[in-house]
Design a protein around this motif. Sequence first.
Motif, PDB file in Angstrom:
ATOM      1  N   ASP A  89      -1.978  35.371  27.349  1.00 52.81           N
ATOM      2  CA  ASP A  89      -2.197  36.806  27.541  1.00 52.81           C
ATOM      3  C   ASP A  89      -2.828  37.118  28.899  1.00 52.81           C
ATOM      4  OD1 ASP A  89      -4.679  35.711  27.122  1.00 52.81           O
ATOM      5  OD2 ASP A  89      -5.267  37.093  25.521  1.00 52.81           O
ATOM      6  N   SER A  90      -2.910  36.093  29.765  1.00 50.00           N
ATOM      7  CA  SER A  90      -3.486  36.223  31.110  1.00 50.00           C
ATOM      8  C   SER A  90      -4.997  36.461  31.102  1.00 50.00           C
ATOM      9  CB  SER A  90      -2.793  37.338  31.914  1.00 50.00           C
ATOM     10  OG  SER A  90      -1.438  37.017  32.140  1.00 50.00           O
ATOM     11  N   HIS A  91      -5.633  36.282  29.950  1.00 46.65           N
ATOM     12  CA  HIS A  91      -7.092  36.403  29.856  1.00 46.65           C
ATOM     13  C   HIS A  91      -7.681  35.004  29.966  1.00 46.65           C
ATOM     14  CE1 HIS A  91     -11.103  37.213  28.285  1.00 46.65           C
ATOM     15  NE2 HIS A  91     -10.850  38.509  28.409  1.00 46.65           N
ATOM     16  N   PRO A  92      -8.769  34.822  30.732  1.00 45.70           N
ATOM     17  CA  PRO A  92      -9.384  33.493  30.833  1.00 45.70           C
ATOM     18  C   PRO A  92      -9.864  32.986  29.475  1.00 45.70           C
ATOM     19  CG  PRO A  92     -10.225  34.961  32.537  1.00 45.70           C
ATOM     20  CD  PRO A  92      -9.447  35.808  31.587  1.00 45.70           C
ATOM     21  N   ILE A  93      -9.840  31.677  29.314  1.00 48.11           N
ATOM     22  CA  ILE A  93     -10.291  31.077  28.061  1.00 48.11           C
ATOM     23  C   ILE A  93     -11.765  31.406  27.847  1.00 48.11           C
ATOM     24  CG2 ILE A  93      -8.615  29.202  28.158  1.00 48.11           C
ATOM     25  CD1 ILE A  93     -10.891  27.377  29.153  1.00 48.11           C
ATOM     26  N   GLU A  94     -12.129  31.534  26.593  1.00 51.51           N
ATOM     27  CA  GLU A  94     -13.522  31.825  26.245  1.00 51.51           C
ATOM     28  C   GLU A  94     -14.250  30.534  25.853  1.00 51.51           C
ATOM     29  OE1 GLU A  94     -14.743  34.443  27.019  1.00 51.51           O
ATOM     30  OE2 GLU A  94     -13.262  36.033  26.875  1.00 51.51           O
ATOM     31  N   PRO A  95     -15.548  30.472  26.075  1.00 48.75           N
ATOM     32  CA  PRO A  95     -16.423  31.580  26.489  1.00 48.75           C
ATOM     33  C   PRO A  95     -16.500  31.786  28.002  1.00 48.75           C
ATOM     34  CG  PRO A  95     -17.750  29.649  26.038  1.00 48.75           C
ATOM     35  CD  PRO A  95     -16.330  29.254  25.739  1.00 48.75           C
ATOM     36  N   GLY A  97     -14.472  33.087  30.143  1.00 48.39           N
ATOM     37  CA  GLY A  97     -14.091  34.416  30.609  1.00 48.39           C
ATOM     38  C   GLY A  97     -15.240  35.400  30.542  1.00 48.39           C
ATOM     39  N   ALA A  98     -15.925  35.424  29.424  1.00 47.48           N
ATOM     40  CA  ALA A  98     -17.064  36.339  29.254  1.00 47.48           C
ATOM     41  C   ALA A  98     -18.208  35.973  30.195  1.00 47.48           C
ATOM     42  CB  ALA A  98     -17.539  36.313  27.803  1.00 47.48           C
ATOM     43  N   GLN A  99     -18.405  34.685  30.409  1.00 49.03           N
ATOM     44  CA  GLN A  99     -19.485  34.242  31.286  1.00 49.03           C
ATOM     45  C   GLN A  99     -19.240  34.650  32.733  1.00 49.03           C
ATOM     46  OE1 GLN A  99     -19.246  30.093  30.308  1.00 49.03           O
ATOM     47  NE2 GLN A  99     -20.732  30.226  28.621  1.00 49.03           N
ATOM     48  N   LEU A 100     -18.008  34.487  33.188  1.00 53.81           N
ATOM     49  CA  LEU A 100     -17.684  34.873  34.564  1.00 53.81           C
ATOM     50  C   LEU A 100     -17.733  36.398  34.732  1.00 53.81           C
ATOM     51  CD1 LEU A 100     -14.736  32.423  35.347  1.00 53.81           C
ATOM     52  CD2 LEU A 100     -17.080  32.291  36.189  1.00 53.81           C
ATOM     53  N   GLU A 101     -17.283  37.110  33.704  1.00 48.60           N
ATOM     54  CA  GLU A 101     -17.353  38.575  33.754  1.00 48.60           C
ATOM     55  C   GLU A 101     -18.807  39.038  33.854  1.00 48.60           C
ATOM     56  OE1 GLU A 101     -15.690  42.457  31.260  1.00 48.60           O
ATOM     57  OE2 GLU A 101     -15.484  40.436  30.434  1.00 48.60           O
ATOM     58  N   LYS A 102     -19.686  38.358  33.131  1.00 46.30           N
ATOM     59  CA  LYS A 102     -21.104  38.703  33.191  1.00 46.30           C
ATOM     60  C   LYS A 102     -21.659  38.460  34.597  1.00 46.30           C
ATOM     61  CE  LYS A 102     -25.525  37.700  30.913  1.00 46.30           C
ATOM     62  NZ  LYS A 102     -26.195  36.894  29.855  1.00 46.30           N
ATOM     63  N   LEU A 103     -21.229  37.377  35.234  1.00 41.78           N
ATOM     64  CA  LEU A 103     -21.656  37.109  36.603  1.00 41.78           C
ATOM     65  C   LEU A 103     -21.196  38.213  37.549  1.00 41.78           C
ATOM     66  CD1 LEU A 103     -21.041  33.266  37.090  1.00 41.78           C
ATOM     67  CD2 LEU A 103     -23.229  34.453  37.072  1.00 41.78           C
ATOM     68  N   ALA A 104     -19.972  38.694  37.326  1.00 38.98           N
ATOM     69  CA  ALA A 104     -19.431  39.744  38.192  1.00 38.98           C
ATOM     70  C   ALA A 104     -20.185  41.059  38.025  1.00 38.98           C
ATOM     71  CB  ALA A 104     -17.950  39.955  37.889  1.00 38.98           C
ATOM     72  N   ARG A 105     -20.763  41.283  36.855  1.00 36.27           N
ATOM     73  CA  ARG A 105     -21.467  42.550  36.588  1.00 36.27           C
ATOM     74  C   ARG A 105     -22.953  42.491  36.947  1.00 36.27           C
ATOM     75  NH1 ARG A 105     -18.303  46.031  33.778  1.00 36.27           N
ATOM     76  NH2 ARG A 105     -16.515  45.191  32.630  1.00 36.27           N
ATOM     77  N   ARG A 106     -23.449  41.331  37.304  1.00 45.03           N
ATOM     78  CA  ARG A 106     -24.880  41.225  37.579  1.00 45.03           C
ATOM     79  C   ARG A 106     -25.234  42.014  38.839  1.00 45.03           C
ATOM     80  NH1 ARG A 106     -24.501  37.462  41.784  1.00 45.03           N
ATOM     81  NH2 ARG A 106     -26.421  36.326  42.272  1.00 45.03           N
ATOM     82  N   PRO A 107     -26.459  42.536  38.930  1.00 44.45           N
ATOM     83  CA  PRO A 107     -26.885  43.211  40.160  1.00 44.45           C
ATOM     84  C   PRO A 107     -26.767  42.247  41.330  1.00 44.45           C
ATOM     85  CG  PRO A 107     -28.480  43.539  38.405  1.00 44.45           C
ATOM     86  CD  PRO A 107     -27.515  42.504  37.913  1.00 44.45           C
ATOM     87  N   PRO A 121      -4.817  37.599  36.707  1.00 49.69           N
ATOM     88  CA  PRO A 121      -5.493  37.681  35.402  1.00 49.69           C
ATOM     89  C   PRO A 121      -5.306  39.065  34.788  1.00 49.69           C
ATOM     90  CG  PRO A 121      -6.966  36.806  37.098  1.00 49.69           C
ATOM     91  CD  PRO A 121      -5.767  37.367  37.803  1.00 49.69           C
ATOM     92  N   GLU A 122      -5.614  39.163  33.528  1.00 51.52           N
ATOM     93  CA  GLU A 122      -5.479  40.422  32.778  1.00 51.52           C
ATOM     94  C   GLU A 122      -6.299  41.530  33.451  1.00 51.52           C
ATOM     95  OE1 GLU A 122      -6.664  43.312  29.790  1.00 51.52           O
ATOM     96  OE2 GLU A 122      -7.973  41.622  30.213  1.00 51.52           O
ATOM     97  N   ALA A 123      -5.689  42.712  33.620  1.00 54.91           N
ATOM     98  CA  ALA A 123      -6.252  43.772  34.466  1.00 54.91           C
ATOM     99  C   ALA A 123      -7.621  44.257  33.989  1.00 54.91           C
ATOM    100  CB  ALA A 123      -5.276  44.941  34.541  1.00 54.91           C
ATOM    101  N   ILE A 124      -7.793  44.442  32.692  1.00 63.06           N
ATOM    102  CA  ILE A 124      -9.072  44.956  32.183  1.00 63.06           C
ATOM    103  C   ILE A 124     -10.195  43.964  32.475  1.00 63.06           C
ATOM    104  CG2 ILE A 124     -10.341  45.595  30.096  1.00 63.06           C
ATOM    105  CD1 ILE A 124      -7.731  46.714  28.968  1.00 63.06           C
ATOM    106  N   TRP A 125      -9.894  42.660  32.323  1.00 61.62           N
ATOM    107  CA  TRP A 125     -10.916  41.648  32.569  1.00 61.62           C
ATOM    108  C   TRP A 125     -11.375  41.667  34.030  1.00 61.62           C
ATOM    109  CZ3 TRP A 125     -11.190  37.211  35.634  1.00 61.62           C
ATOM    110  CH2 TRP A 125     -12.305  36.390  35.394  1.00 61.62           C
ATOM    111  N   THR A 126     -10.477  41.979  34.945  1.00 63.00           N
ATOM    112  CA  THR A 126     -10.814  41.916  36.371  1.00 63.00           C
ATOM    113  C   THR A 126     -11.541  43.164  36.872  1.00 63.00           C
ATOM    114  OG1 THR A 126      -8.665  42.845  37.040  1.00 63.00           O
ATOM    115  CG2 THR A 126      -8.833  40.440  36.861  1.00 63.00           C
TER     116      THR A 126
END
Length: 387
Positions: A89-95, A97-107, A121-126
């Motif tokens: 589905d073009s989404h990174p494997i978990e966990p 994917g969630a960990q990298l997304e959290k890094l991207a959202r950090r201040p 990669p899947e558009a929403i995830w990016t």
Amino acid sequence: GKSDRLVRPLMARAGRAGIPAVHIDVPLEAVDIDQELRGALVSELQFDDNAELAEAVESSPSFATAVHQLMDRGALVVIDEFQRLLGADSHPIEPLGAQLEKLARRPFEGGCIWLVANRAPEAIWTEPFYTCQLDAPAEEVAVRIILENIPTDHHEDRFPASRRTEVVRRLGANPRVLRLLGYLLRTYDLDELLGPPGDLPPAMPFAPVLVEDVERSLLAKAEEGVSDGAHRLLVNLSVVQDWVEWDLVEAIGGPDAVKDWTRELRDRYLLEVRGGRYRVHPVVRETHGVRLRDDNQAWKSANRTAGEWFARQLFAAAKSRPSAARLAIATSRARSHLVEAEATDVLANALRAAKEFIEALYGWAGRRAVTAVERDARISLLEVYLE
């Protein structure tokens, strides 16, 4: 061309600016993807004599935590071949994917992570990332890549202006193929390499499969006239999928003339080099890998040499106490090669030598497999260990 046009210049710029930077590839056929990614970070940092950051990564409980620590120290982390971590589905494997997304959202606290892939990669995830698609270089840039490999006074006779647009388009403006063509034009006529002038192909994007066919034929031409020793080294190295250290190249080629053979293969673009590590050109590896499989004894012999090299790290584990992350890489590679070599007795002995590590990492309390490839690799490994 993502490595040549983006990653290599970025790493060089970071070096000039005094910014710590590390570039790793997502491994193929990992037994434990998290440990092996962390091991790759440790290996690269140690290779660059950055003991402080390597120690910080070694003490991290996970790959994502290690990346976070590196970014907190202002480092650039490049994760290449990221498409290997994407599911159907073009989404990174978990966990992960969630960990990298959290890094991207950090201040923003310094540091940077680059995810480099040949598949989006899947558009929403990016969404929390800055995304960019690398287009083919402009025609004049593509022409310049070819001409860089040809003496100035031979530009027109070796690569006539009347064919430049046609050739660049036929090659999809792929920098790797353009550079190879430039090298071959020192020796061969353009018509001999690509045939006589044809109709002007449409503007890019050009069909990748057609470009790969042309690249394959150019590489076959580049291989003509290679010395017997260099050819044997090239064929035997084709069993190795990832970037490898010089010690393994030497183990496969022998200590006598391996430096000359390696230089010969590098000059012909058949062997790639990155940061002191080596890899057979992917298209060449695919071609020779298929042929080598047809010679069962040669296939098993080449895999056994590579597998025993990795297994030595497991035999030494009791004395040297290497990091779990680096040992995970050795375990994965030893398994892959020794199973292919049908040398499971050697693999079993190596695994038993690292008994404490194997049971801690892959026992009931270990991290569970998250992909089918990881699961199957672990089953294969543990079947040998438990025999």
